[in-house]
Design a protein around this motif. Structure first.
Motif, mmCIF file in Angstrom:
data_model
loop_
_atom_site.group_PDB
_atom_site.id
_atom_site.type_symbol
_atom_site.label_atom_id
_atom_site.label_comp_id
_atom_site.label_asym_id
_atom_site.label_seq_id
_atom_site.Cartn_x
_atom_site.Cartn_y
_atom_site.Cartn_z
ATOM 1 N N UNK A 6 92.042 58.424 28.421
ATOM 2 C CA UNK A 6 90.702 57.845 28.452
ATOM 3 C C UNK A 6 90.336 57.245 27.102
ATOM 4 N N UNK A 7 90.696 57.906 26.021
ATOM 5 C CA UNK A 7 90.386 57.380 24.687
ATOM 6 C C UNK A 7 91.033 56.009 24.488
ATOM 7 N N UNK A 8 92.311 55.881 24.834
ATOM 8 C CA UNK A 8 93.001 54.593 24.685
ATOM 9 C C UNK A 8 92.422 53.548 25.633
ATOM 10 N N UNK A 9 92.122 53.961 26.862
ATOM 11 C CA UNK A 9 91.579 53.017 27.837
ATOM 12 C C UNK A 9 90.239 52.463 27.376
ATOM 13 N N UNK A 10 89.345 53.334 26.923
ATOM 14 C CA UNK A 10 88.042 52.852 26.456
ATOM 15 C C UNK A 10 88.177 52.002 25.191
ATOM 16 N N UNK A 11 89.164 52.307 24.353
ATOM 17 C CA UNK A 11 89.372 51.529 23.126
ATOM 18 C C UNK A 11 89.922 50.131 23.412
ATOM 19 N N UNK A 12 90.418 49.905 24.638
ATOM 20 C CA UNK A 12 91.054 48.623 24.955
ATOM 21 C C UNK A 12 90.074 47.514 25.331
ATOM 22 N N UNK A 13 88.777 47.825 25.421
ATOM 23 C CA UNK A 13 87.796 46.787 25.744
ATOM 24 C C UNK A 13 86.459 47.105 25.082
ATOM 25 N N UNK A 14 85.628 46.069 24.937
ATOM 26 C CA UNK A 14 84.346 46.226 24.252
ATOM 27 C C UNK A 14 83.136 45.818 25.078
ATOM 28 N N UNK A 23 92.540 53.808 37.988
ATOM 29 C CA UNK A 23 93.442 54.445 38.945
ATOM 30 C C UNK A 23 92.882 54.277 40.355
ATOM 31 N N UNK A 24 93.773 54.445 41.339
ATOM 32 C CA UNK A 24 93.378 54.408 42.745
ATOM 33 C C UNK A 24 94.028 55.573 43.481
ATOM 34 N N UNK A 25 93.299 56.149 44.425
ATOM 35 C CA UNK A 25 93.841 57.217 45.246
ATOM 36 C C UNK A 25 93.083 57.304 46.553
ATOM 37 N N UNK A 26 93.809 57.364 47.642
ATOM 38 C CA UNK A 26 93.209 57.547 48.971
ATOM 39 C C UNK A 26 92.068 56.571 49.257
ATOM 40 N N UNK A 27 92.229 55.314 48.852
ATOM 41 C CA UNK A 27 91.198 54.312 49.088
ATOM 42 C C UNK A 27 90.033 54.374 48.120
ATOM 43 N N UNK A 28 90.118 55.279 47.165
ATOM 44 C CA UNK A 28 89.075 55.432 46.152
ATOM 45 C C UNK A 28 89.544 54.822 44.840
ATOM 46 N N UNK A 29 88.600 54.454 44.001
ATOM 47 C CA UNK A 29 88.916 53.892 42.697
ATOM 48 C C UNK A 29 88.261 54.708 41.597
ATOM 49 N N UNK A 30 88.996 54.863 40.519
ATOM 50 C CA UNK A 30 88.457 55.442 39.290
ATOM 51 C C UNK A 30 88.248 54.256 38.358
ATOM 52 N N UNK A 31 86.988 54.023 38.008
ATOM 53 C CA UNK A 31 86.631 52.865 37.190
ATOM 54 C C UNK A 31 86.041 53.352 35.872
ATOM 55 N N UNK A 32 86.350 52.653 34.795
ATOM 56 C CA UNK A 32 85.811 52.971 33.479
ATOM 57 C C UNK A 32 84.908 51.831 33.041
ATOM 58 N N UNK A 33 83.810 52.164 32.378
ATOM 59 C CA UNK A 33 82.904 51.131 31.878
ATOM 60 C C UNK A 33 82.227 51.600 30.601
ATOM 61 N N UNK A 34 82.014 50.653 29.724
ATOM 62 C CA UNK A 34 81.129 50.873 28.581
ATOM 63 C C UNK A 34 79.787 50.286 29.004
ATOM 64 N N UNK A 35 78.727 51.000 28.711
ATOM 65 C CA UNK A 35 77.411 50.569 29.153
ATOM 66 C C UNK A 35 76.412 50.666 28.010
#
Length: 121
Positions: A6-14, A23-35
């Motif tokens: 998560x630390x690297x993923x969040x550091x990859x965008x501003x 990630x995706x699993x069973x038709x679900x999505x895990x989404x990350x956002x800076x807000x």
């Protein structure tokens, strides 16, 4: 199978309010956002939406009940059909868990609407 830092993923965008697919699993999505700031009032007709705060603070404003204040390590599920508006007074990092096709602005079309998400590499 690939692990996600998560630390690297969040550091990859501003940019803010631009969810990234982690990630995706069973038709679900895990989404990350800076807000930061206020998002649009909206609801999702067919999907519950989980908000998890990785860092910072997030307020989920609700039209028909008390606001929900979240800090790092806390989460809440907003049930389908409940009108809400996420607000972050300062930059925060959040994780969203919802069906893959769920549009970030739900029933509302706005400048913040994202149909296609970039994937975290």
């Amino acid at each position: 199978m690939e692990k996600v830092s998560l630390a690297d993923a969040f550091a990859s965008f501003d940019d803010h309010w631009e969810p990234r697919l982690a990630a995706e699993l069973n038709g679900q999505a895990v989404k990350l956002a800076k807000v930061e700031g206020e998002f649009v009032w909206h609801h999702h007709d067919d999907a519950d939406e989980l908000f998890f705060v990785h860092s910072g603070e997030l307020r989920i404003e609700l039209r028909d009940r008390d606001d929900i204040e979240l800090t790092a390590g806390e989460m809440v599920v907003v049930p389908r059909g409940v009108e809400h508006r996420p607000v972050a007074d300062e930059e925060s990092e959040i994780l969203l868990f919802e069906p893959r096709e769920t549009r970030n602005t739900g029933n509302v079309e706005s400048d913040e609407t994202r149909e296609e998400l970039n994937r975290i590499d």
